[in-house]
Design a protein around this motif. Structure first.
Motif, PDB file in Angstrom:
ATOM      1  N   MET A 178     -31.379 -16.757 -25.460  1.00 23.02           N
ATOM      2  CA  MET A 178     -30.850 -17.091 -26.786  1.00 23.02           C
ATOM      3  C   MET A 178     -31.018 -15.884 -27.717  1.00 23.02           C
ATOM      4  O   MET A 178     -32.062 -15.236 -27.703  1.00 23.02           O
ATOM      5  CB  MET A 178     -31.601 -18.283 -27.359  1.00 23.02           C
ATOM      6  CG  MET A 178     -31.486 -19.572 -26.558  1.00 23.02           C
ATOM      7  SD  MET A 178     -29.841 -20.298 -26.660  1.00 23.02           S
ATOM      8  CE  MET A 178     -29.819 -20.784 -28.384  1.00 23.02           C
ATOM      9  N   LEU A 179     -29.980 -15.592 -28.502  1.00 21.83           N
ATOM     10  CA  LEU A 179     -30.067 -14.512 -29.474  1.00 21.83           C
ATOM     11  C   LEU A 179     -30.425 -15.134 -30.820  1.00 21.83           C
ATOM     12  O   LEU A 179     -29.613 -15.831 -31.423  1.00 21.83           O
ATOM     13  CB  LEU A 179     -28.748 -13.760 -29.562  1.00 21.83           C
ATOM     14  CG  LEU A 179     -28.268 -13.119 -28.264  1.00 21.83           C
ATOM     15  CD1 LEU A 179     -26.976 -12.347 -28.496  1.00 21.83           C
ATOM     16  CD2 LEU A 179     -29.334 -12.197 -27.691  1.00 21.83           C
ATOM     17  N   LYS A 180     -31.618 -14.882 -31.282  1.00 24.60           N
ATOM     18  CA  LYS A 180     -32.149 -15.533 -32.472  1.00 24.60           C
ATOM     19  C   LYS A 180     -31.320 -15.173 -33.699  1.00 24.60           C
ATOM     20  O   LYS A 180     -31.038 -14.010 -33.975  1.00 24.60           O
ATOM     21  CB  LYS A 180     -33.601 -15.110 -32.676  1.00 24.60           C
ATOM     22  CG  LYS A 180     -34.305 -15.887 -33.800  1.00 24.60           C
ATOM     23  CD  LYS A 180     -35.772 -15.510 -33.875  1.00 24.60           C
ATOM     24  CE  LYS A 180     -36.479 -16.290 -34.972  1.00 24.60           C
ATOM     25  NZ  LYS A 180     -37.911 -15.940 -35.070  1.00 24.60           N
ATOM     26  N   GLY A 181     -30.922 -16.185 -34.440  1.00 23.04           N
ATOM     27  CA  GLY A 181     -30.208 -15.987 -35.685  1.00 23.04           C
ATOM     28  C   GLY A 181     -28.751 -15.606 -35.543  1.00 23.04           C
ATOM     29  O   GLY A 181     -28.075 -15.348 -36.535  1.00 23.04           O
ATOM     30  N   ARG A 182     -28.212 -15.579 -34.312  1.00 21.26           N
ATOM     31  CA  ARG A 182     -26.824 -15.152 -34.129  1.00 21.26           C
ATOM     32  C   ARG A 182     -25.949 -16.246 -33.527  1.00 21.26           C
ATOM     33  O   ARG A 182     -24.770 -16.039 -33.289  1.00 21.26           O
ATOM     34  CB  ARG A 182     -26.778 -13.899 -33.251  1.00 21.26           C
ATOM     35  CG  ARG A 182     -27.456 -12.696 -33.869  1.00 21.26           C
ATOM     36  CD  ARG A 182     -27.331 -11.464 -32.998  1.00 21.26           C
ATOM     37  NE  ARG A 182     -25.933 -11.078 -32.795  1.00 21.26           N
ATOM     38  CZ  ARG A 182     -25.567 -10.055 -32.025  1.00 21.26           C
ATOM     39  NH1 ARG A 182     -26.493  -9.342 -31.385  1.00 21.26           N
ATOM     40  NH2 ARG A 182     -24.299  -9.759 -31.879  1.00 21.26           N
ATOM     41  N   SER A 183     -26.554 -17.400 -33.231  1.00 19.79           N
ATOM     42  CA  SER A 183     -25.800 -18.514 -32.646  1.00 19.79           C
ATOM     43  C   SER A 183     -25.092 -18.099 -31.361  1.00 19.79           C
ATOM     44  O   SER A 183     -23.981 -18.538 -31.083  1.00 19.79           O
ATOM     45  CB  SER A 183     -24.772 -19.057 -33.655  1.00 19.79           C
ATOM     46  OG  SER A 183     -25.411 -19.516 -34.810  1.00 19.79           O
ATOM     47  N   GLN A 184     -25.737 -17.236 -30.597  1.00 20.53           N
ATOM     48  CA  GLN A 184     -25.180 -16.759 -29.338  1.00 20.53           C
ATOM     49  C   GLN A 184     -26.238 -16.826 -28.246  1.00 20.53           C
ATOM     50  O   GLN A 184     -27.444 -16.908 -28.518  1.00 20.53           O
ATOM     51  CB  GLN A 184     -24.671 -15.323 -29.474  1.00 20.53           C
ATOM     52  CG  GLN A 184     -23.529 -15.155 -30.459  1.00 20.53           C
ATOM     53  CD  GLN A 184     -23.050 -13.728 -30.548  1.00 20.53           C
ATOM     54  OE1 GLN A 184     -23.442 -12.876 -29.749  1.00 20.53           O
ATOM     55  NE2 GLN A 184     -22.205 -13.443 -31.536  1.00 20.53           N
ATOM     56  N   ALA A 185     -25.772 -16.796 -27.008  1.00 20.69           N
ATOM     57  CA  ALA A 185     -26.701 -16.846 -25.887  1.00 20.69           C
ATOM     58  C   ALA A 185     -26.056 -16.220 -24.658  1.00 20.69           C
ATOM     59  O   ALA A 185     -24.822 -16.106 -24.563  1.00 20.69           O
ATOM     60  CB  ALA A 185     -27.081 -18.297 -25.579  1.00 20.69           C
ATOM     61  N   PHE A 186     -26.889 -15.783 -23.731  1.00 18.91           N
ATOM     62  CA  PHE A 186     -26.437 -15.320 -22.422  1.00 18.91           C
ATOM     63  C   PHE A 186     -26.765 -16.394 -21.397  1.00 18.91           C
ATOM     64  O   PHE A 186     -27.804 -17.058 -21.470  1.00 18.91           O
ATOM     65  CB  PHE A 186     -27.133 -14.011 -22.025  1.00 18.91           C
ATOM     66  CG  PHE A 186     -26.735 -12.838 -22.876  1.00 18.91           C
ATOM     67  CD1 PHE A 186     -25.491 -12.248 -22.730  1.00 18.91           C
ATOM     68  CD2 PHE A 186     -27.603 -12.321 -23.821  1.00 18.91           C
ATOM     69  CE1 PHE A 186     -25.121 -11.166 -23.508  1.00 18.91           C
ATOM     70  CE2 PHE A 186     -27.245 -11.245 -24.605  1.00 18.91           C
ATOM     71  CZ  PHE A 186     -25.996 -10.660 -24.450  1.00 18.91           C
ATOM     72  N   PRO A 197     -15.628 -26.672 -24.541  1.00 21.28           N
ATOM     73  CA  PRO A 197     -16.743 -27.625 -24.616  1.00 21.28           C
ATOM     74  C   PRO A 197     -17.300 -27.717 -26.032  1.00 21.28           C
ATOM     75  O   PRO A 197     -17.162 -26.777 -26.825  1.00 21.28           O
ATOM     76  CB  PRO A 197     -17.780 -27.027 -23.656  1.00 21.28           C
ATOM     77  CG  PRO A 197     -17.505 -25.561 -23.686  1.00 21.28           C
ATOM     78  CD  PRO A 197     -16.014 -25.421 -23.850  1.00 21.28           C
ATOM     79  N   HIS A 198     -17.904 -28.857 -26.354  1.00 20.48           N
ATOM     80  CA  HIS A 198     -18.554 -29.052 -27.654  1.00 20.48           C
ATOM     81  C   HIS A 198     -20.021 -29.403 -27.430  1.00 20.48           C
ATOM     82  O   HIS A 198     -20.347 -30.223 -26.575  1.00 20.48           O
ATOM     83  CB  HIS A 198     -17.875 -30.171 -28.446  1.00 20.48           C
ATOM     84  CG  HIS A 198     -16.562 -29.756 -29.038  1.00 20.48           C
ATOM     85  ND1 HIS A 198     -15.433 -29.574 -28.271  1.00 20.48           N
ATOM     86  CD2 HIS A 198     -16.199 -29.493 -30.327  1.00 20.48           C
ATOM     87  CE1 HIS A 198     -14.431 -29.209 -29.058  1.00 20.48           C
ATOM     88  NE2 HIS A 198     -14.862 -29.158 -30.306  1.00 20.48           N
ATOM     89  N   LEU A 199     -20.897 -28.788 -28.199  1.00 21.79           N
ATOM     90  CA  LEU A 199     -22.324 -29.034 -28.127  1.00 21.79           C
ATOM     91  C   LEU A 199     -22.802 -29.461 -29.508  1.00 21.79           C
ATOM     92  O   LEU A 199     -22.688 -28.701 -30.471  1.00 21.79           O
ATOM     93  CB  LEU A 199     -23.058 -27.774 -27.667  1.00 21.79           C
ATOM     94  CG  LEU A 199     -24.579 -27.869 -27.534  1.00 21.79           C
ATOM     95  CD1 LEU A 199     -24.964 -28.925 -26.505  1.00 21.79           C
ATOM     96  CD2 LEU A 199     -25.168 -26.524 -27.140  1.00 21.79           C
ATOM     97  N   ARG A 200     -23.305 -30.706 -29.608  1.00 18.77           N
ATOM     98  CA  ARG A 200     -23.712 -31.264 -30.895  1.00 18.77           C
ATOM     99  C   ARG A 200     -22.579 -31.150 -31.921  1.00 18.77           C
ATOM    100  O   ARG A 200     -22.766 -30.696 -33.049  1.00 18.77           O
ATOM    101  CB  ARG A 200     -24.981 -30.573 -31.403  1.00 18.77           C
ATOM    102  CG  ARG A 200     -26.191 -30.859 -30.521  1.00 18.77           C
ATOM    103  CD  ARG A 200     -27.437 -30.173 -31.015  1.00 18.77           C
ATOM    104  NE  ARG A 200     -28.569 -30.451 -30.147  1.00 18.77           N
ATOM    105  CZ  ARG A 200     -29.772 -29.902 -30.280  1.00 18.77           C
ATOM    106  NH1 ARG A 200     -29.983 -29.040 -31.264  1.00 18.77           N
ATOM    107  NH2 ARG A 200     -30.752 -30.200 -29.452  1.00 18.77           N
ATOM    108  N   HIS A 201     -21.378 -31.507 -31.496  1.00 12.86           N
ATOM    109  CA  HIS A 201     -20.186 -31.548 -32.326  1.00 12.86           C
ATOM    110  C   HIS A 201     -19.664 -30.171 -32.737  1.00 12.86           C
ATOM    111  O   HIS A 201     -18.795 -30.072 -33.587  1.00 12.86           O
ATOM    112  CB  HIS A 201     -20.429 -32.392 -33.585  1.00 12.86           C
ATOM    113  CG  HIS A 201     -20.929 -33.776 -33.301  1.00 12.86           C
ATOM    114  ND1 HIS A 201     -20.132 -34.753 -32.735  1.00 12.86           N
ATOM    115  CD2 HIS A 201     -22.149 -34.342 -33.472  1.00 12.86           C
ATOM    116  CE1 HIS A 201     -20.835 -35.857 -32.591  1.00 12.86           C
ATOM    117  NE2 HIS A 201     -22.055 -35.636 -33.026  1.00 12.86           N
ATOM    118  N   GLN A 202     -20.178 -29.109 -32.125  1.00 13.99           N
ATOM    119  CA  GLN A 202     -19.703 -27.764 -32.430  1.00 13.99           C
ATOM    120  C   GLN A 202     -19.012 -27.185 -31.200  1.00 13.99           C
ATOM    121  O   GLN A 202     -19.505 -27.319 -30.087  1.00 13.99           O
ATOM    122  CB  GLN A 202     -20.877 -26.835 -32.816  1.00 13.99           C
ATOM    123  CG  GLN A 202     -21.556 -27.194 -34.122  1.00 13.99           C
ATOM    124  CD  GLN A 202     -20.743 -26.755 -35.320  1.00 13.99           C
ATOM    125  OE1 GLN A 202     -19.698 -26.140 -35.175  1.00 13.99           O
ATOM    126  NE2 GLN A 202     -21.202 -27.101 -36.522  1.00 13.99           N
TER     127      GLN A 202
END
Length: 460
Positions: free
Chosen positions: A1-9, A30-35
């Motif tokens: 997880m990339l902290k504070g960037r809403s991104q991940a590998f 795909p949607h995760l928690r409505h996002q």
């Protein structure tokens, strides 16, 4: 997880698994928690981590995505079972704007609804002292998702509430392109006052003149979202230049950033191309289905990127609407507006000059004649191609073998009953149809006949 960037590998077990995942989630975001979650390949080859708690959270997130997808499928099935509208039904929506305390125009609706798919036509009118509109999508599925996401939403905070429902009409007929009606596939239509239609405009209160609203394609390089969930609803420029807020009418509050401006550019940036397969001529033929291509430039140092200059901004927008996200030569094509206003031709003897071509005077332009029938035959890429200009001496077997030699798998073929110069051919998939169109459009069939290839209105 990339902290504070809403991104991940995310590292898969194998390259095949990664490809399979990309193929699965490309058509359905795909949607995760409505996002909405946007997925693309990373430059990293391997991840190194010993953080077991983070791995557990990642596994839980993947399970949540699966649960969200299953829930969406159950919801749609339930709607269909109750006699509601399924995504396979109805591409025309009726829109009523209630609490109309701020100006709402055709362009306002186009910007909002375009984020769910290509809007073909819009007709606005006033009935029972209410501002209403009929809006037709190219794909009924887009209409379904737009209705589900936008019904009951406010265009501006606390006012201009959208009431969206399916219309009984199956198609809209637009005679004029003006501030009351618009056919986004027919830029040759008159404005109704004896003058040719130029470009859509908005009232001065919006602070932007003569602009064309593009459809939402997500962040650069990402797959477009099918619809908007909580916190991801579209936005239009607010009155007096202030950011607009779209909120659910009954309760809750969703704030999104203001629009960053809309380019009216005729030059497209096309990325994620297969450098081993694509050529300037190939891009000219493909993008030429949706407009007249004047110049093409494949980047010398980064051949997976190219610039395509269309005749005007309307055609450029049309090409984005139809071609962005299509799979071409094994890759997902990305098309967006470029920052460049023109494609510069190289100097004589410059290295890589063969990667830039000028097609301004090409005889293969489909739209060079005003009022051309080509404007009426613009359709999304599909697995069925329409063939024209076939000489009487050419047989069914000859054409089947011709497409097979181009790498296509022919599933069905038939001549049109009223005109043996035209035929329909269905291939194994849309990607094969794209390849075949690039390879065989303008193919010399003899007897001074060159094959004309375009996408069909409907599948066989």
């Amino acid at each position: 997880m990339l902290k504070g960037r809403s991104q991940a590998f995310l590292e898969m077990a194998s390259e095949e698994a990664a490809v399979s995942m990309m193929n699965y989630y490309t058509p359905t975001t795909p949607h995760l928690r409505h996002q909405p979650v946007y997925i693309q390949y990373s430059h990293h080859r391997e991840l190194k981590t010993d953080d077991l708690p983070n791995q557990a959270r990642a596994q839980a997130a993947l399970q949540a995505v699966d649960a969200e997808q299953s829930a969406n499928q159950v919801t749609e099935s339930a709607i269909s079972a109750d006699g509601g509208v399924h995504p396979d039904q109805g591409s025309v929506l009726r829109v009523i704007v209630e609490n109309l305390f701020c100006p709402v125009t055709l362009e306002t609706l186009h910007q909002i609804f375009s984020r769910f798919g290509f809007v073909v036509k819009i007709i606005t009118f006033t009935k029972n002292n209410q501002f209403q509109a009929l809006l037709q999508y190219a794909d009924p599925g887009n209409a379904f998702h737009a209705k589900m996401a936008l019904d009951g939403q406010n265009i501006y905070s606390t006012c201009c509430t959208l009431r969206v429902d399916f219309s009984r009409l199956t198609s809209l007929k637009v005679k004029y392109n003006n501030d009351k009606s618009r056919d986004f596939t027919r830029f040759d239509l008159p404005s109704g006052n004896g003058q040719p239609f130029l470009e859509p405009s908005m009232p001065p209160a919006y602070g932007t003149q003569n602009i064309i609203f593009p459809s939402y394609s997500g962040s650069v390089g990402f797959v477009p979202a099918v619809g908007f969930a909580q916190g991801a609803v579209p936005v239009v420029p607010g009155a007096l230049g202030s950011p607009a807020v779209i909120t659910p009418a009954p309760s809750g509050h969703m704030t999104v950033p203001a629009a960053t401006g809309v380019p009216g550019n005729s030059v497209l940036l096309v990325s994620n191309l297969n450098p081993e397969a694509i050529t300037p001529d190939g891009l000219f033929i493909l993008f030429g289905v949706y407009g007249d291509v004047h110049r093409v430039k494949i980047m010398f140092k980064k051949k997976e990127n190219a610039l395509v200059q269309m005749a005007d901004a309307n055609q450029a927008q049309l090409a984005i609407n139809y071609l962005n996200g299509q799979r071409l030569y094994g890759r997902i094509l990305r098309a967006t507006f470029s920052k460049h206003r023109t494609v510069q031709l190289p100097c004589e003897g410059q290295e890589g000059q063969e990667l830039t071509k000028d097609y301004s005077n090409s005889p293969l332009h489909r739209f060079k004649k005003p009022g051309s029938k080509s404007y009426q035959n613009i359709f999304p890429p599909c697995d069925t191609l329409h063939l024209a200009n076939i000489p009487p001496s050419v047989t069914v077997d000859y054409l089947k073998n011709l497409f097979a030699s181009a790498g296509s798998t022919v599933k069905a073929f038939r001549f049109l009953p009223k005109d043996s110069k035209m035929a329909l051919i269905r291939l194994a998939c849309v990607e094969e149809a794209l390849h075949a169109l690039i390879e065989l459009h303008n193919y010399d069939l003899g007897d001074n006949h060159h094959l004309r290839v375009s996408f069909s209105r409907c599948s066989m």
